[in-house]
Design a protein around this motif. Structure first.
Motif, PDB file in Angstrom:
ATOM      1  N   SER A   1      37.995  41.394  45.399  1.00 35.42           N
ATOM      2  CA  SER A   1      38.443  41.362  44.015  1.00 35.42           C
ATOM      3  C   SER A   1      39.656  42.266  43.814  1.00 35.42           C
ATOM      4  O   SER A   1      39.815  43.283  44.496  1.00 35.42           O
ATOM      5  CB  SER A   1      37.317  41.855  43.101  1.00 35.42           C
ATOM      6  N   TRP A   2      40.465  41.892  42.848  1.00 35.33           N
ATOM      7  CA  TRP A   2      41.483  42.819  42.349  1.00 35.33           C
ATOM      8  C   TRP A   2      40.711  43.977  41.711  1.00 35.33           C
ATOM      9  O   TRP A   2      39.740  43.747  40.993  1.00 35.33           O
ATOM     10  CB  TRP A   2      42.339  42.112  41.301  1.00 35.33           C
ATOM     11  N   PRO A   3      41.085  45.228  41.986  1.00 31.92           N
ATOM     12  CA  PRO A   3      40.339  46.359  41.427  1.00 31.92           C
ATOM     13  C   PRO A   3      40.207  46.275  39.908  1.00 31.92           C
ATOM     14  O   PRO A   3      41.172  45.999  39.196  1.00 31.92           O
ATOM     15  CB  PRO A   3      41.180  47.576  41.846  1.00 31.92           C
ATOM     16  N   GLY A   4      38.984  46.494  39.450  1.00 28.23           N
ATOM     17  CA  GLY A   4      38.687  46.454  38.018  1.00 28.23           C
ATOM     18  C   GLY A   4      38.142  45.120  37.538  1.00 28.23           C
ATOM     19  O   GLY A   4      37.705  45.006  36.394  1.00 28.23           O
ATOM     20  N   PHE A   5      38.160  44.106  38.407  1.00 26.84           N
ATOM     21  CA  PHE A   5      37.693  42.775  38.010  1.00 26.84           C
ATOM     22  C   PHE A   5      36.467  42.327  38.813  1.00 26.84           C
ATOM     23  O   PHE A   5      36.107  41.157  38.780  1.00 26.84           O
ATOM     24  CB  PHE A   5      38.835  41.754  38.141  1.00 26.84           C
ATOM     25  N   GLU A   6      35.813  43.248  39.492  1.00 24.49           N
ATOM     26  CA  GLU A   6      34.659  42.911  40.331  1.00 24.49           C
ATOM     27  C   GLU A   6      33.520  42.310  39.519  1.00 24.49           C
ATOM     28  O   GLU A   6      32.838  41.397  39.995  1.00 24.49           O
ATOM     29  CB  GLU A   6      34.168  44.158  41.090  1.00 24.49           C
ATOM     30  N   GLU A   7      33.298  42.799  38.313  1.00 31.69           N
ATOM     31  CA  GLU A   7      32.228  42.253  37.465  1.00 31.69           C
ATOM     32  C   GLU A   7      32.596  40.860  36.949  1.00 31.69           C
ATOM     33  O   GLU A   7      31.734  40.009  36.787  1.00 31.69           O
ATOM     34  CB  GLU A   7      31.930  43.193  36.291  1.00 31.69           C
ATOM     35  N   THR A   8      33.863  40.636  36.713  1.00 30.35           N
ATOM     36  CA  THR A   8      34.327  39.357  36.189  1.00 30.35           C
ATOM     37  C   THR A   8      34.207  38.245  37.224  1.00 30.35           C
ATOM     38  O   THR A   8      33.702  37.167  36.941  1.00 30.35           O
ATOM     39  CB  THR A   8      35.806  39.462  35.732  1.00 30.35           C
TER      40      THR A   8
ATOM     41  N   LEU B   1      45.962  53.963  50.287  1.00 25.10           N
ATOM     42  CA  LEU B   1      44.772  53.124  50.185  1.00 25.10           C
ATOM     43  C   LEU B   1      45.065  51.929  49.286  1.00 25.10           C
ATOM     44  O   LEU B   1      45.828  52.018  48.320  1.00 25.10           O
ATOM     45  CB  LEU B   1      43.594  53.923  49.640  1.00 25.10           C
ATOM     46  N   PHE B   2      44.459  50.786  49.624  1.00 21.31           N
ATOM     47  CA  PHE B   2      44.670  49.563  48.855  1.00 21.31           C
ATOM     48  C   PHE B   2      44.456  49.793  47.362  1.00 21.31           C
ATOM     49  O   PHE B   2      45.235  49.319  46.540  1.00 21.31           O
ATOM     50  CB  PHE B   2      43.740  48.445  49.335  1.00 21.31           C
ATOM     51  N   LYS B   3      43.401  50.498  46.997  1.00 23.25           N
ATOM     52  CA  LYS B   3      43.089  50.685  45.570  1.00 23.25           C
ATOM     53  C   LYS B   3      44.217  51.403  44.849  1.00 23.25           C
ATOM     54  O   LYS B   3      44.530  51.071  43.705  1.00 23.25           O
ATOM     55  CB  LYS B   3      41.767  51.417  45.405  1.00 23.25           C
TER      56      LYS B   3
ATOM     57  N   GLU C   1      48.987  50.476  41.039  1.00 19.55           N
ATOM     58  CA  GLU C   1      50.416  50.371  40.724  1.00 19.55           C
ATOM     59  C   GLU C   1      50.792  48.927  40.388  1.00 19.55           C
ATOM     60  O   GLU C   1      51.541  48.681  39.440  1.00 19.55           O
ATOM     61  CB  GLU C   1      51.261  50.856  41.897  1.00 19.55           C
ATOM     62  N   HIS C   2      50.287  47.984  41.192  1.00 21.73           N
ATOM     63  CA  HIS C   2      50.553  46.569  40.913  1.00 21.73           C
ATOM     64  C   HIS C   2      50.048  46.196  39.513  1.00 21.73           C
ATOM     65  O   HIS C   2      50.746  45.507  38.763  1.00 21.73           O
ATOM     66  CB  HIS C   2      49.876  45.661  41.943  1.00 21.73           C
ATOM     67  N   SER C   3      48.848  46.633  39.159  1.00 19.31           N
ATOM     68  CA  SER C   3      48.289  46.324  37.833  1.00 19.31           C
ATOM     69  C   SER C   3      49.200  46.838  36.733  1.00 19.31           C
ATOM     70  O   SER C   3      49.493  46.122  35.758  1.00 19.31           O
ATOM     71  CB  SER C   3      46.899  46.939  37.668  1.00 19.31           C
ATOM     72  N   ARG C   4      49.660  48.055  36.878  1.00 17.65           N
ATOM     73  CA  ARG C   4      50.559  48.654  35.887  1.00 17.65           C
ATOM     74  C   ARG C   4      51.841  47.819  35.766  1.00 17.65           C
ATOM     75  O   ARG C   4      52.318  47.545  34.665  1.00 17.65           O
ATOM     76  CB  ARG C   4      50.856  50.099  36.284  1.00 17.65           C
ATOM     77  N   SER C   5      52.390  47.395  36.906  1.00 16.03           N
ATOM     78  CA  SER C   5      53.619  46.593  36.890  1.00 16.03           C
ATOM     79  C   SER C   5      53.397  45.236  36.220  1.00 16.03           C
ATOM     80  O   SER C   5      54.252  44.757  35.472  1.00 16.03           O
ATOM     81  CB  SER C   5      54.151  46.396  38.315  1.00 16.03           C
ATOM     82  N   TYR C   6      52.245  44.611  36.489  1.00 17.12           N
ATOM     83  CA  TYR C   6      51.937  43.348  35.811  1.00 17.12           C
ATOM     84  C   TYR C   6      51.871  43.560  34.305  1.00 17.12           C
ATOM     85  O   TYR C   6      52.478  42.827  33.529  1.00 17.12           O
ATOM     86  CB  TYR C   6      50.611  42.769  36.304  1.00 17.12           C
ATOM     87  N   LEU C   7      51.121  44.578  33.887  1.00 13.43           N
ATOM     88  CA  LEU C   7      50.912  44.804  32.457  1.00 13.43           C
ATOM     89  C   LEU C   7      52.170  45.274  31.736  1.00 13.43           C
ATOM     90  O   LEU C   7      52.260  45.169  30.518  1.00 13.43           O
ATOM     91  CB  LEU C   7      49.753  45.772  32.248  1.00 13.43           C
TER      92      LEU C   7
ATOM     93  N   GLN D   1      45.142  36.228  35.468  1.00 13.44           N
ATOM     94  CA  GLN D   1      45.738  36.122  36.805  1.00 13.44           C
ATOM     95  C   GLN D   1      45.132  37.160  37.749  1.00 13.44           C
ATOM     96  O   GLN D   1      44.762  36.827  38.882  1.00 13.44           O
ATOM     97  CB  GLN D   1      47.255  36.299  36.720  1.00 13.44           C
ATOM     98  N   LEU D   2      45.015  38.400  37.298  1.00 13.33           N
ATOM     99  CA  LEU D   2      44.444  39.446  38.154  1.00 13.33           C
ATOM    100  C   LEU D   2      43.002  39.113  38.528  1.00 13.33           C
ATOM    101  O   LEU D   2      42.593  39.308  39.677  1.00 13.33           O
ATOM    102  CB  LEU D   2      44.530  40.810  37.472  1.00 13.33           C
ATOM    103  N   ALA D   3      42.237  38.592  37.584  1.00  7.52           N
ATOM    104  CA  ALA D   3      40.848  38.215  37.862  1.00  7.52           C
ATOM    105  C   ALA D   3      40.759  37.062  38.847  1.00  7.52           C
ATOM    106  O   ALA D   3      39.784  36.946  39.596  1.00  7.52           O
ATOM    107  CB  ALA D   3      40.128  37.852  36.560  1.00  7.52           C
ATOM    108  N   ASN D   4      41.777  36.203  38.874  1.00  9.63           N
ATOM    109  CA  ASN D   4      41.770  35.036  39.758  1.00  9.63           C
ATOM    110  C   ASN D   4      42.358  35.303  41.139  1.00  9.63           C
ATOM    111  O   ASN D   4      42.233  34.459  42.026  1.00  9.63           O
ATOM    112  CB  ASN D   4      42.507  33.867  39.101  1.00  9.63           C
ATOM    113  N   PHE D   5      43.015  36.445  41.323  1.00  8.60           N
ATOM    114  CA  PHE D   5      43.484  36.778  42.666  1.00  8.60           C
ATOM    115  C   PHE D   5      42.298  36.970  43.597  1.00  8.60           C
ATOM    116  O   PHE D   5      41.268  37.524  43.214  1.00  8.60           O
ATOM    117  CB  PHE D   5      44.303  38.072  42.664  1.00  8.60           C
ATOM    118  N   ARG D   6      42.447  36.490  44.809  1.00  7.46           N
ATOM    119  CA  ARG D   6      41.487  36.721  45.885  1.00  7.46           C
ATOM    120  C   ARG D   6      42.259  37.424  46.988  1.00  7.46           C
ATOM    121  O   ARG D   6      43.248  36.889  47.498  1.00  7.46           O
ATOM    122  CB  ARG D   6      40.891  35.403  46.393  1.00  7.46           C
ATOM    123  N   LEU D   7      41.847  38.643  47.310  1.00  2.00           N
ATOM    124  CA  LEU D   7      42.596  39.489  48.236  1.00  2.00           C
ATOM    125  C   LEU D   7      41.979  39.457  49.623  1.00  2.00           C
ATOM    126  O   LEU D   7      40.755  39.492  49.770  1.00  2.00           O
ATOM    127  CB  LEU D   7      42.634  40.924  47.712  1.00  2.00           C
TER     128      LEU D   7
END
Length: 189
Positions: A12-19, A53-55, A60-66, A114-120
Motif C-alpha cells: 500500500s501507499w503509506p497511510g492507505f493500508e486500511e482503505t 527508507l521507502f516510507k 515526500e511523494h504524498s506531499r508533492s501530490y497534495l 490515486q494514492l489509494a489505488n497505487f500498488r507498490l
C-alpha cells in the motif's frame, strides 16, 4: 552472470493500508515500482529509487501530490489502460500555481483516490547507488519502447541515469509472484 531481482508486493501507499487492505511498505530502501491494477496484473506508472527508507520517500511523494506538483490521473481510465489527467504536474504546475489553488478542493479527493489505488512493488539491491540508478533507468526505458497501454501510462521526461559507456553490462532477471506488465524477464543494465 545474471543477478536476480526479487520484486515483492503489492504494498500500500503509506497511510492507505486500511482503505485498500494491502500490507505496509517494508522498512528498507532501494528501487520501487508505482503500479496500478490492470487486466489480472499491474501496469507500471513509474520506477523510482530512494536512499532513505521507502516510507520517508513516499511521505515526500504524498506531499508533492497534495501540493499539485505531480500528475493526477483518472482512475477509471487507468483501469481500462487509458491515461487521462485531471491535473498535469511538473513544469505546468510550477507555472500555474493559482489554477491549482482554485482547483485544490476538487483535486484533493482525486489525489487521495490515486494514492489509494497505487500498488507498490520493491526490490532490495543493497547500497550500490549505480545499480539502483541503472535498474530505474532500464525499467523506464523498456516501458517507453512497448505498445500501449504499457508505454502510455508512465510519465515521460524523467531524469534517468542509464549505463555509461565505460560500465560493464549487467544482466538482471526480474522475478515476481505477480504479473508486472511490460517488465521483461531479463533486463540489460
Amino acid at each position: 552472470m545474471i543477478k536476480p531481482l526479487n520484486w515483492t508486493g503489492p504494498y500500500s501507499w503509506p497511510g492507505f493500508e486500511e482503505t485498500n487492505k494491502l500490507a505496509p511498505l517494508p522498512e528498507q530502501k532501494g528501487v520501487y515500482l508505482q503500479t496500478f491494477e490492470f487486466s489480472g496484473g499491474y501496469l507500471i506508472y513509474a520506477a523510482g529509487i530512494t536512499r532513505r527508507l521507502f516510507k520517508a520517500r513516499f511521505k515526500e511523494h504524498s506531499r508533492s501530490y497534495l501540493n499539485g506538483e505531480y500528475n493526477v490521473l483518472d482512475m477509471l481510465s487507468i483501469k481500462n489502460g487509458i491515461r487521462n489527467e485531471h491535473w498535469h504536474g511538473w513544469d505546468y504546475a510550477r507555472n500555474h500555481r493559482d489554477e491549482y489553488e482554485r482547483r485544490r478542493s476538487d483535486l484533493s479527493p482525486l489525489i487521495n483516490d490515486q494514492l489509494a489505488n497505487f500498488r507498490l512493488f520493491v526490490v532490495d539491491l543493497g547500497d550500490e547507488k549505480r545499480i539502483h540508478e541503472r535498474v530505474e533507468s532500464a525499467v523506464m526505458n523498456v516501458l517507453y519502447q512497448q505498445l500501449p497501454p504499457i508505454s502510455t501510462i508512465p510519465d515521460k521526461g524523467m531524469f534517468l541515469s542509464k549505463k555509461k559507456d565505460f560500465e560493464d553490462t549487467i544482466i538482471v532477471e526480474n522475478k515476481c509472484n505477480e504479473i508486472l506488465w511490460g517488465l521483461p524477464r531479463l533486463l540489460y543494465l
